[in-house]
Motif scaffolding. Structure first.
Motif, mmCIF file in Angstrom:
data_model
loop_
_atom_site.group_PDB
_atom_site.id
_atom_site.type_symbol
_atom_site.label_atom_id
_atom_site.label_comp_id
_atom_site.label_asym_id
_atom_site.label_seq_id
_atom_site.Cartn_x
_atom_site.Cartn_y
_atom_site.Cartn_z
ATOM 1 N N THR A 10 11.168 35.251 30.942
ATOM 2 C CA THR A 10 10.665 33.889 31.173
ATOM 3 C C THR A 10 11.096 32.896 30.102
ATOM 4 O OG1 THR A 10 8.607 34.441 30.017
ATOM 5 C CG2 THR A 10 8.657 34.761 32.407
ATOM 6 N N GLY A 11 11.625 33.374 28.989
ATOM 7 C CA GLY A 11 11.958 32.462 27.899
ATOM 8 C C GLY A 11 13.276 31.740 28.049
ATOM 9 N N GLY A 12 14.081 32.123 29.039
ATOM 10 C CA GLY A 12 15.352 31.449 29.254
ATOM 11 C C GLY A 12 16.420 31.809 28.247
ATOM 12 N N ARG A 13 16.279 32.960 27.580
ATOM 13 C CA ARG A 13 17.279 33.392 26.601
ATOM 14 C C ARG A 13 17.738 34.816 26.906
ATOM 15 N NH1 ARG A 13 13.632 30.673 23.131
ATOM 16 N NH2 ARG A 13 14.595 28.902 22.039
ATOM 17 N N PHE A 14 19.016 35.062 26.639
ATOM 18 C CA PHE A 14 19.549 36.423 26.736
ATOM 19 C C PHE A 14 20.736 36.544 25.784
ATOM 20 C CE2 PHE A 14 21.702 33.945 30.018
ATOM 21 C CZ PHE A 14 23.033 34.287 29.845
ATOM 22 N N GLU A 15 21.138 37.790 25.504
ATOM 23 C CA GLU A 15 22.242 38.035 24.569
ATOM 24 C C GLU A 15 23.450 38.600 25.307
ATOM 25 O OE1 GLU A 15 19.056 39.383 23.690
ATOM 26 O OE2 GLU A 15 18.733 37.444 22.678
ATOM 27 N N ILE A 16 24.615 38.147 24.921
ATOM 28 C CA ILE A 16 25.871 38.701 25.420
ATOM 29 C C ILE A 16 26.422 39.610 24.334
ATOM 30 C CG2 ILE A 16 28.205 38.187 26.226
ATOM 31 C CD1 ILE A 16 27.190 35.442 27.106
ATOM 32 N N VAL A 17 26.596 40.888 24.649
ATOM 33 C CA VAL A 17 27.060 41.856 23.644
ATOM 34 C C VAL A 17 28.396 42.476 24.018
ATOM 35 C CG1 VAL A 17 24.708 42.420 22.939
ATOM 36 C CG2 VAL A 17 25.820 43.782 24.721
ATOM 37 N N GLY A 18 28.928 42.118 25.207
ATOM 38 C CA GLY A 18 30.145 42.735 25.694
ATOM 39 C C GLY A 18 29.820 43.754 26.775
ATOM 40 N N ALA A 19 30.855 44.242 27.442
ATOM 41 C CA ALA A 19 30.641 45.240 28.485
ATOM 42 C C ALA A 19 30.003 46.498 27.903
ATOM 43 C CB ALA A 19 31.967 45.581 29.156
ATOM 44 N N TYR A 20 30.407 46.851 26.671
ATOM 45 C CA TYR A 20 29.753 47.908 25.897
ATOM 46 C C TYR A 20 29.235 47.286 24.606
ATOM 47 C CZ TYR A 20 31.877 51.536 28.840
ATOM 48 O OH TYR A 20 32.237 52.333 29.898
ATOM 49 N N VAL A 21 28.089 47.727 24.125
ATOM 50 C CA VAL A 21 27.558 47.218 22.859
ATOM 51 C C VAL A 21 28.578 47.496 21.756
ATOM 52 C CG1 VAL A 21 25.742 47.460 21.137
ATOM 53 C CG2 VAL A 21 25.163 47.551 23.567
ATOM 54 N N GLY A 22 28.875 46.462 20.981
ATOM 55 C CA GLY A 22 29.859 46.606 19.917
ATOM 56 C C GLY A 22 31.233 46.111 20.295
ATOM 57 N N ASP A 23 31.397 45.659 21.558
ATOM 58 C CA ASP A 23 32.697 45.143 21.989
ATOM 59 C C ASP A 23 33.102 43.882 21.251
ATOM 60 O OD1 ASP A 23 33.156 47.137 23.763
ATOM 61 O OD2 ASP A 23 32.897 45.946 25.580
ATOM 62 N N LEU A 24 32.126 43.027 20.924
ATOM 63 C CA LEU A 24 32.437 41.725 20.335
ATOM 64 C C LEU A 24 32.713 41.837 18.839
ATOM 65 C CD1 LEU A 24 29.885 39.275 22.013
ATOM 66 C CD2 LEU A 24 32.111 40.036 22.827
ATOM 67 N N THR A 25 33.740 41.116 18.407
ATOM 68 C CA THR A 25 33.995 40.946 16.984
ATOM 69 C C THR A 25 33.459 39.580 16.572
ATOM 70 O OG1 THR A 25 36.141 39.894 17.349
ATOM 71 C CG2 THR A 25 36.107 42.317 17.190
ATOM 72 N N SER A 26 33.505 39.296 15.283
ATOM 73 C CA SER A 26 33.074 37.975 14.819
ATOM 74 C C SER A 26 33.890 36.875 15.490
ATOM 75 C CB SER A 26 33.223 37.886 13.291
ATOM 76 O OG SER A 26 32.976 36.571 12.844
ATOM 77 N N ALA A 27 35.207 37.093 15.588
ATOM 78 C CA ALA A 27 36.087 36.074 16.169
ATOM 79 C C ALA A 27 35.791 35.857 17.642
ATOM 80 C CB ALA A 27 37.548 36.475 15.971
ATOM 81 N N THR A 28 35.655 36.943 18.418
ATOM 82 C CA THR A 28 35.411 36.770 19.846
ATOM 83 C C THR A 28 34.028 36.206 20.119
ATOM 84 O OG1 THR A 28 34.721 39.103 20.011
ATOM 85 C CG2 THR A 28 37.020 38.593 20.551
ATOM 86 N N ALA A 29 33.042 36.573 19.316
ATOM 87 C CA ALA A 29 31.689 36.038 19.496
ATOM 88 C C ALA A 29 31.656 34.536 19.217
ATOM 89 C CB ALA A 29 30.714 36.776 18.586
ATOM 90 N N HIS A 30 32.283 34.108 18.126
ATOM 91 C CA HIS A 30 32.297 32.677 17.807
ATOM 92 C C HIS A 30 33.109 31.887 18.833
ATOM 93 C CE1 HIS A 30 30.745 33.939 13.844
ATOM 94 N NE2 HIS A 30 30.251 32.720 13.797
ATOM 95 N N ASP A 31 34.216 32.453 19.296
ATOM 96 C CA ASP A 31 35.025 31.773 20.305
ATOM 97 C C ASP A 31 34.249 31.623 21.608
ATOM 98 O OD1 ASP A 31 37.707 30.820 21.399
ATOM 99 O OD2 ASP A 31 37.295 32.510 22.727
ATOM 100 N N LEU A 32 33.546 32.678 22.014
ATOM 101 C CA LEU A 32 32.770 32.612 23.247
ATOM 102 C C LEU A 32 31.640 31.600 23.125
ATOM 103 C CD1 LEU A 32 32.194 33.667 26.077
ATOM 104 C CD2 LEU A 32 30.843 35.515 25.042
ATOM 105 N N ALA A 33 30.939 31.582 21.997
ATOM 106 C CA ALA A 33 29.858 30.611 21.786
ATOM 107 C C ALA A 33 30.398 29.191 21.866
ATOM 108 C CB ALA A 33 29.186 30.862 20.435
ATOM 109 N N HIS A 34 31.574 28.984 21.301
ATOM 110 C CA HIS A 34 32.208 27.665 21.324
ATOM 111 C C HIS A 34 32.554 27.258 22.755
ATOM 112 C CE1 HIS A 34 34.565 24.333 19.674
ATOM 113 N NE2 HIS A 34 35.511 24.652 20.542
ATOM 114 N N ARG A 35 33.038 28.192 23.557
ATOM 115 C CA ARG A 35 33.404 27.879 24.946
ATOM 116 C C ARG A 35 32.184 27.597 25.813
ATOM 117 N NH1 ARG A 35 36.183 32.983 26.685
ATOM 118 N NH2 ARG A 35 36.124 31.977 28.722
ATOM 119 N N LEU A 36 31.068 28.239 25.509
ATOM 120 C CA LEU A 36 29.864 28.051 26.309
ATOM 121 C C LEU A 36 29.091 26.802 25.935
ATOM 122 C CD1 LEU A 36 28.491 31.712 26.458
ATOM 123 C CD2 LEU A 36 29.746 30.471 28.233
ATOM 124 N N ASP A 37 29.217 26.372 24.687
ATOM 125 C CA ASP A 37 28.413 25.260 24.168
ATOM 126 C C ASP A 37 29.332 24.133 23.693
ATOM 127 O OD1 ASP A 37 26.697 23.535 22.918
ATOM 128 O OD2 ASP A 37 25.662 25.061 21.748
#
Length: 239
Positions: A209-236
């Protein structure tokens, strides 16, 4: 020198060389187009240099990229012009990538066959490939998030992107997650689709109900610092 008369050497040499080439070839229509490109590139270069000097830094400058096309001997050289999307003062396009949140209907241990409509989770050193299928009709499509933030998990130190939905989408998301919470796996999960790619498939135990969720990749640990920051930038687009 001041910013109105000094310009970068590379763009100046290209500008002068193209003008000379057009004069020697008789100044046909194709040559006029090339001269126009050279003049435009030089104006952009001057503008970028002026912005850097005045402290603006890398600001909103639309750069025209040219990709030269090889032609047969005797043919007129052509330039393929690529016009990037307009940017704002942050260098962002100003339009966030849309997200789809779709209920998972099945997950099988193999890559999807071409044209099957599923989303392939590619194999890793420790995990097999999977084909995830989802119900687009029951899901949420073209969702625009209000904020996205890359951060490290406090639990296991892996990178993730925390996403916040708008008030209207929070209500829809609560209904979606509530409708799948009691289903057996994998139908108690939802697929996070961005640009046609599967970025996550979290399972839920109750309505979110809080309207929040986390993206961690298809498998946990898939994201690196670079891919996480790039994805956040593309979404926001506000980043």
């Amino acid at each position: 020198m001041n910013g109105s008369t000094e310009h970068p050497l590379h763009e100046t040499l290209l500008h002068d060389a193209l003008h000379a080439h057009v004069r020697e070839s008789g100044g046909d229509a194709a040559g006029a187009s090339l001269v126009g490109l050279a003049d435009g590139a030089l104006r952009v270069a001057r503008r970028r240099q002026w912005l850097a000097r005045t402290g603006v830094g890398v600001a909103a400058v639309a750069v025209v990229a040219t990709a030269w096309v090889t032609v047969a001997d005797g043919a007129t050289p052509r330039a393929h012009v690529v016009q990037p999307a307009a940017v704002d003062g942050t260098g962002n396009t100003g339009k966030a990538a849309p997200v789809s949140l779709l209920p998972v209907t099945s997950s099988t241990e193999q890559a999807c066959t071409e044209g099957s409509g599923g989303y392939t989770v590619h194999a890793t050193a420790n995990q097999p490939a999977f084909c995830v299928r989802a119900d687009r009709a029951r899901g949420m499509t073209d969702v625009r998030v209000t904020s996205a933030k890359a951060e490290k998990s406090t639990t296991d130190g892996t990178w993730q992107v925390e996403v916040t939905l708008s008030p209207a989408d929070r209500t829809r998301f609560a209904a979606l997650t509530g409708s799948i919470a009691g289903a057996p796996a994998p139908r108690n999960g939802f697929a996070i689709i961005i640009d046609g790619k599967l970025w996550g498939r979290p399972s839920v135990a109750s309505s979110i109900t809080g309207g929040r969720f986390e993206i961690v990749g298809a498998y946990v640990g898939d994201l690196t610092s670079a891919t996480a920051h790039d994805l956040a930038h593309r979404l926001d687009p506000g980043k």
